[in-house]
Scaffold this active site. Structure first.
Site, PDB file in Angstrom:
ATOM      1  N   TRP A 198       0.871  -1.179   0.000  1.00  0.00           N
ATOM      2  CA  TRP A 198       0.000   0.000   0.000  1.00  0.00           C
ATOM      3  C   TRP A 198       0.902   1.222   0.000  1.00  0.00           C
ATOM      4  O   TRP A 198       2.130   1.100  -0.029  1.00  0.00           O
ATOM      5  CB  TRP A 198      -0.936  -0.011   1.214  1.00  0.00           C
ATOM      6  CG  TRP A 198      -2.299   0.519   0.861  1.00  0.00           C
ATOM      7  CD1 TRP A 198      -2.761   1.786   1.050  1.00  0.00           C
ATOM      8  CD2 TRP A 198      -3.367  -0.209   0.235  1.00  0.00           C
ATOM      9  NE1 TRP A 198      -4.065   1.894   0.591  1.00  0.00           N
ATOM     10  CE2 TRP A 198      -4.454   0.681   0.086  1.00  0.00           C
ATOM     11  CE3 TRP A 198      -3.509  -1.523  -0.201  1.00  0.00           C
ATOM     12  CZ2 TRP A 198      -5.665   0.300  -0.491  1.00  0.00           C
ATOM     13  CZ3 TRP A 198      -4.715  -1.903  -0.769  1.00  0.00           C
ATOM     14  CH2 TRP A 198      -5.780  -0.996  -0.913  1.00  0.00           C
ATOM     15  N   ASP A 199       0.300   2.398   0.028  1.00  0.00           N
ATOM     16  CA  ASP A 199       1.157   3.591  -0.028  1.00  0.00           C
ATOM     17  C   ASP A 199       1.791   3.909   1.321  1.00  0.00           C
ATOM     18  O   ASP A 199       2.491   4.910   1.454  1.00  0.00           O
ATOM     19  CB  ASP A 199       0.399   4.807  -0.577  1.00  0.00           C
ATOM     20  CG  ASP A 199      -0.864   5.154   0.181  1.00  0.00           C
ATOM     21  OD1 ASP A 199      -1.177   4.467   1.160  1.00  0.00           O
ATOM     22  OD2 ASP A 199      -1.551   6.112  -0.233  1.00  0.00           O
ATOM     23  N   TRP A 200       1.582   3.074   2.325  1.00  0.00           N
ATOM     24  CA  TRP A 200       2.249   3.226   3.614  1.00  0.00           C
ATOM     25  C   TRP A 200       2.877   1.914   4.094  1.00  0.00           C
ATOM     26  O   TRP A 200       3.290   1.826   5.252  1.00  0.00           O
ATOM     27  CB  TRP A 200       1.268   3.723   4.683  1.00  0.00           C
ATOM     28  CG  TRP A 200      -0.117   3.167   4.541  1.00  0.00           C
ATOM     29  CD1 TRP A 200      -1.205   3.850   4.115  1.00  0.00           C
ATOM     30  CD2 TRP A 200      -0.565   1.827   4.803  1.00  0.00           C
ATOM     31  NE1 TRP A 200      -2.320   3.019   4.095  1.00  0.00           N
ATOM     32  CE2 TRP A 200      -1.953   1.779   4.506  1.00  0.00           C
ATOM     33  CE3 TRP A 200       0.063   0.662   5.248  1.00  0.00           C
ATOM     34  CZ2 TRP A 200      -2.711   0.617   4.648  1.00  0.00           C
ATOM     35  CZ3 TRP A 200      -0.689  -0.498   5.383  1.00  0.00           C
ATOM     36  CH2 TRP A 200      -2.067  -0.511   5.090  1.00  0.00           C
ATOM     37  N   ASN A 469     -14.034   0.597   1.306  1.00  0.00           N
ATOM     38  CA  ASN A 469     -13.279   1.839   1.398  1.00  0.00           C
ATOM     39  C   ASN A 469     -13.052   2.423   0.005  1.00  0.00           C
ATOM     40  O   ASN A 469     -12.364   1.815  -0.829  1.00  0.00           O
ATOM     41  CB  ASN A 469     -11.917   1.601   2.063  1.00  0.00           C
ATOM     42  CG  ASN A 469     -11.016   2.827   2.009  1.00  0.00           C
ATOM     43  OD1 ASN A 469     -11.212   3.772   2.754  1.00  0.00           O
ATOM     44  ND2 ASN A 469     -10.048   2.828   1.102  1.00  0.00           N
ATOM     45  N   GLU A 470     -13.698   3.558  -0.276  1.00  0.00           N
ATOM     46  CA  GLU A 470     -13.428   4.431  -1.430  1.00  0.00           C
ATOM     47  C   GLU A 470     -13.807   3.851  -2.786  1.00  0.00           C
ATOM     48  O   GLU A 470     -13.411   4.398  -3.815  1.00  0.00           O
ATOM     49  CB  GLU A 470     -11.958   4.883  -1.428  1.00  0.00           C
ATOM     50  CG  GLU A 470     -11.612   5.744  -0.219  1.00  0.00           C
ATOM     51  CD  GLU A 470     -10.182   6.287  -0.237  1.00  0.00           C
ATOM     52  OE1 GLU A 470      -9.354   5.802  -1.045  1.00  0.00           O
ATOM     53  OE2 GLU A 470      -9.890   7.197   0.567  1.00  0.00           O
ATOM     54  N   GLU A 566     -11.660  10.576   6.940  1.00  0.00           N
ATOM     55  CA  GLU A 566     -10.235  10.479   6.598  1.00  0.00           C
ATOM     56  C   GLU A 566      -9.726  11.863   6.227  1.00  0.00           C
ATOM     57  O   GLU A 566     -10.362  12.582   5.452  1.00  0.00           O
ATOM     58  CB  GLU A 566      -9.969   9.544   5.412  1.00  0.00           C
ATOM     59  CG  GLU A 566      -9.948   8.065   5.721  1.00  0.00           C
ATOM     60  CD  GLU A 566      -9.387   7.257   4.546  1.00  0.00           C
ATOM     61  OE1 GLU A 566      -8.534   7.804   3.794  1.00  0.00           O
ATOM     62  OE2 GLU A 566      -9.798   6.107   4.376  1.00  0.00           O
TER      63      GLU A 566
END
Length: 898
Positions: A198-200, A469-470, A566
């Site tokens: 993921w981006d983290w 989510n999203e 968020e």
């Protein structure tokens, strides 16, 4: 009766059979152990169940370094590309074999596997969130048995499923961004979506038996007690407690009979029912018990800081006709009502969006939760779960959103949330992707949702279910190039979240709301066919907001939304955390390591630009010299940005703009915790160390807060924010300081009522005029700042102190480095607590204390120092002396870096 063999560790412990017996596999046994081998047999090592392949290979020394060390997410990717077989032998006695039914039950398999018992194929798995039960009466044998679980590489399986689906049409996205350094097509598997990166966080697509494995045996007229649910509804002055009992037996069993009993830890009569149950589907049986409890006998369960978190023990027992107990479970339950309020806004457009507990509107304060580790077996570490959740409570949070790209968390997670009063917004595990809707996939999802809702049902902390989510926003805004087939993908979206998941949730749990996505316009999205024209509308539902270009310290740049679920900004973890997984040459912003740890596209450049908007990052002679300052500045920027946004959202509770925006009732910043040591949006580092943001959160989430701001017209406004349920009389003190003096140039005090559960504006006037009248006439925005304190009637601080900087911190007048020293460190009242007295000769900003190698938290950090002496407390997590602590503390403030 039921016999069980629990395959949860290494070896088999045999015992003498009585009416019931448990044969448990644990690490102290000497009979046989789990092993794991790769496809060609070149690697074969001991294994642990529950566990996973990366953990087993690391323990065996095949992986010689910590999986998070430097570039090991890439170096060890070969593990994920291999096929692995977990195997073990176990002994079954004759008495066990004579039982009418025998089931092998896997409580968690990650993910795609074929199961063999005594070389016979007994079943397959493809969903890590599902419990699998395989009938093995005809396969298990007296004496020694051989169990093998043959895993297919998740990377390979995902690619195969994608290619198969693409023959009809592709399910997008085709892959994650290159910066993620991950793998493709995880949306085709029911697996932790973030395990492919993921981006983290990193990609570690693991394999293994991450939960327990159990062998059950029982006679034909009983079944396995798998789940118990409990929900309480308040009807007039009586609580109606509904207790669901769910059992599992062989598909050929046509009925079971027995006694079903529920006992509540209250002065009420136990409920007992004798019944003959018929299957609602092959092998699945259930019944419901009802218990009526007078309202005055129950103490309510409340969110953090609004009341106590009273929990009651509920015991459920299942007996045969001879009163033999063949199944029992104990739960801790709470009594509270829950409502998601979506009603027309008075004198405005749109609908409200907020949670009401026990008929009290709740301003939801908190953050978003991601898995605490990328390996499933490590994500349920009790010490880490407790550290993270207790840190959330310490920061006055009352809600966490369990994000949909991770996992349904462990039982312990939800138990602690119940005890700490932390409301849980629970996403189902779908995030940032489109998903297949073939019959096999949907059936698997249906089973997943059914089991997870039943497992979590009794927890009073769980207050809302969200489908994904999203993904509504992703479809509407064409994130993955789906617009050319919008109608097709929209139909898939509705088929999954509306036609499959929602009916299951509503059938299993009538007490909680279900929303289809997050962000969403809620009811309005449903009216618009489930994909709203603008899923980010400020007039409905919840909003995710990210903007890395606009000035994040300016509150006028944030949207007036009903519920901010968020919003966030990145920072890097401490130098100490990064040093644990790197070598010294890695610790510069230009290194391959730091670039590798930044998965957000353009993240490091954005972060530098954000810093330079407000802070003076001077030119250092070497990158090594700059790096500690960059980390310090990044954490300042993150803390100030989230502080600005959160106070804006909290002030918005009583705001209603002319176009209907405002009435904000939730602020959940992204994100609470980290999955590894790298750039992220978290306020807690991997392992639980507090960043500056978390210290700020303890202030900006306080139940009472004085909150200053400046409007677009240059007016200073002061608001008093209260979450308390009763009014309080207060005294507000506003002080104006110059940067070169510890003595204020101006002070004014005024009495105000802090109104319950509301926001009150107590001052509005031109900021420049205010500063001029206070004695800051020349270069006021560069030479002066404002400080705010709020006191109760007896003179105690009722709110954290707050501050306002009239201008940029890049160019200040008379802003010089302070001499800050530790005057004393003395033991506190409790063990391993200390009182630290510091002294300064001038104003110091963003004073940051580090305790070096001593883990623990300060009572305040990153603070504004405006008095000659100041006291903070330190709570050490290990035994340490005052002298040791004093010798380990370092102090830095902003002017030291200018």
């Amino acid at each position: 009766m039921i016999r069980t063999i629990t395959l949860i560790a290494a070896l088999l412990c045999t015992s003498i059979y009585s009416e019931t017996a448990i044969h448990s596999l644990d690490s102290s046994s000497t009979d046989s152990a789990w092993t794991v081998r790769n496809a060609n047999g070149s690697i074969e090592v001991p294994a642990v169940v529950p566990g996973g392949i990366y953990t087993d290979l690391r323990a065996a020394g095949v992986l010689t370094q910590d999986i998070y060390y430097r570039f090991n997410d890439i170096n060890y990717r070969w593990v994920s590309r291999e096929n692995w077989t977990y195997s073990r032998n176990f002994i079954v006695e004759e008495e066990f074999i004579q039982m009418d039914q025998i089931f092998l039950v896997f409580h968690g398999v990650d993910t795609v596997a074929s199961v063999y018992l005594n070389d016979k194929h007994i079943g397959n798995t493809d969903n890590m969130f599902v419990r699998y039960s395989f009938p093995v009466k005809s396969v298990v044998q007296r004496g020694e048995n051989r169990l093998e679980v043959r895993f297919e590489s998740s990377i390979t399986a995902a690619e195969q499923q994608y290619q198969k689906q693409a023959l009809t049409y592709p399910v997008l996205p085709t892959c994650v961004p290159d910066e993620y350094r991950g793998e493709c097509h995880v949306n085709h598997l029911r697996k932790m979506q973030a395990s492919f990166s993921w981006d983290w966080g990193p990609a570690f697509p693991s394999a293994g038996l991450w939960k327990k494995v159990v062998l059950y045996a029982f006679v034909s007229d009983v079944a396995i007690l798998q789940e118990v649910t409990a929900s309480a509804k308040l009807i007039d002055n009586t609580w109606l407690l509904q207790i669901g009992i769910f059992l599992e037996a062989g598909k050929d069993i046509l009925q079971i009979s027995g006694k079903f009993e529920a006992i509540l830890e209250l002065d009420v009569i136990p409920v007992t029912e004798e019944a003959v149950l018929l299957p609602n589907e092959p092998g699945q049986f259930n019944t419901t018990l009802y218990m009526q409890i007078p309202k005055d006998k129950v103490e309510l369960w409340w969110p953090n800081e609004l009341g106590s978190q009273k929990l009651y023990n509920l015991s459920v027992r299942v007996k045969d006709n001879n009163d033999y107990i063949y199944g029992q479970m104990s739960l801790k339950i709470g009594f509270r009502t829950i409502e998601l309020v979506q009603e027309p806004v008075e004198s405005g457009e749109g609908l409200t969006f907020y949670i009401k507990i026990n008929n009290v509107p709740i301003f939801s304060k908190g953050s978003n939760w991601i898995p605490s580790h990328v390996l499933p077996e490590k994500s349920a570490d009790p010490d880490i779960i407790y550290t993270l959740l207790s840190s959330a409570k310490a920061a006055h949070m009352n809600m966490l959103r369990v994000w949909g790209g991770g996992m349904y968390e462990s039982d312990l997670f939800y138990q602690l949330a119940d005890e700490l009063g932390i409301l849980i917004w629970q996403d189902f595990m779908f995030a940032c992707s489109l998903y297949p809707t073939n019959s096999e996939f949907l059936q698997s999802v249906k089973k997943e949702v059914t089991q997870q809702v039943r497992r979590l049902h009794h927890h009073p902390s769980v207050v809302i279910w969200a489908g994904n989510n999203e993904n509504e926003a992703a479809l509407r805004d064409n994130w993955y190039g789906s617009s050319s087939r919008f109608d097709l993908y929209k139909a898939d979206y509705i088929k999954l979240y509306v036609d499959t998941i929602r009916p299951v949730v509503l059938a299993e749990d009538s007490t909680r709301p279900y929303i289809v996505s997050s962000p969403t316009n809620g009811i309005e999205s449903e009216r618009e066919g489930y994909i709203a024209e603008n899923p980010y509308s400020s007039l409905y539902g919840d909003v995710h907001y990210y903007n890395y270009i606009a000035d994040a310290w300016n509150p006028n740049n944030y949207p007036n939304t009903r519920f901010a679920s968020e919003y966030g900004f990145q920072s890097f973890p401490s130098l100490k955390s990064l040093s644990e997984v790197s070598i010294p040459s890695d610790l510069i912003m230009q290194s391959a390591f730091i670039d590798h740890r930044q998965h957000h596209p353009g993240g490091n450049s954005e972060l530098r630009l954000e810093i330079l908007q407000h802070l003076q990052l001077r030119n250092y002679e070497t990158p090594e010299e700059e790096f500690p300052t960059f980390i310090y500045f990044a954490q300042i920027n993150q803390a100030m940005s989230i502080k600005t946004a959160t106070e804006f959202y909290r002030r918005g509770r009583s705001l209603l703009t002319s176009d209907g925006q405002g009435v904000t009732m939730g602020a959940l910043y992204w994100q609470l915790n980290d999955i590894w040591q790298g750039a992220s949006w978290s306020s807690l580092e991997f392992g639980g160390k507090w960043k500056m943001l978390h210290y700020f959160a303890r202030n900006f989430f306080a139940p009472a807060l004085v909150s200053p701001s400046v409007t677009t017209d240059g007016d200073l406004q002061i608001h008093l924010i209260s979450d308390y349920l009763e009014d309080k009389e207060t005294m507000l003190r506003v002080s104006v300081y110059r940067w070169n003096s510890l003595d204020p140039v101006h002070q004014r005090s005024s009495a105000h009522t802090l109104h319950n559960a509301s926001v009150t504006k107590v001052f509005s006037g031109n900021l420049q005029t205010y500063l001029n009248n206070a004695g800051c006439e020349q270069n006021a925005v560069k030479s002066c700042f404002l400080h705010f304190s709020l006191f109760s009637e007896n003179g105690d601080n009722i709110s954290p102190d707050n501050f306002l900087f009239p201008g940029s911190l890049k160019e200040l007048t008379d802003f010089e480095a302070a001499t800050i020293t530790i005057k004393s460190v003395t033991p506190g009242r409790e063990a391993n607590t200390f009182e630290i007295t510091i002294e300064t000769n001038r104003v110091a900003l963003f004073v940051w204390l580090e305790a070096s190698d001593i883990p623990g938290e300060f009572s305040d950090n990153g603070f504004l120092l405006i008095t000659q002496t100041w006291k903070v407390e330190f709570n050490a997590k290990e035994e340490v002396t005052s002298e040791q602590l004093k010798g380990n503390i370092t102090i830095i403030s902003l002017a030291d870096t200018y």
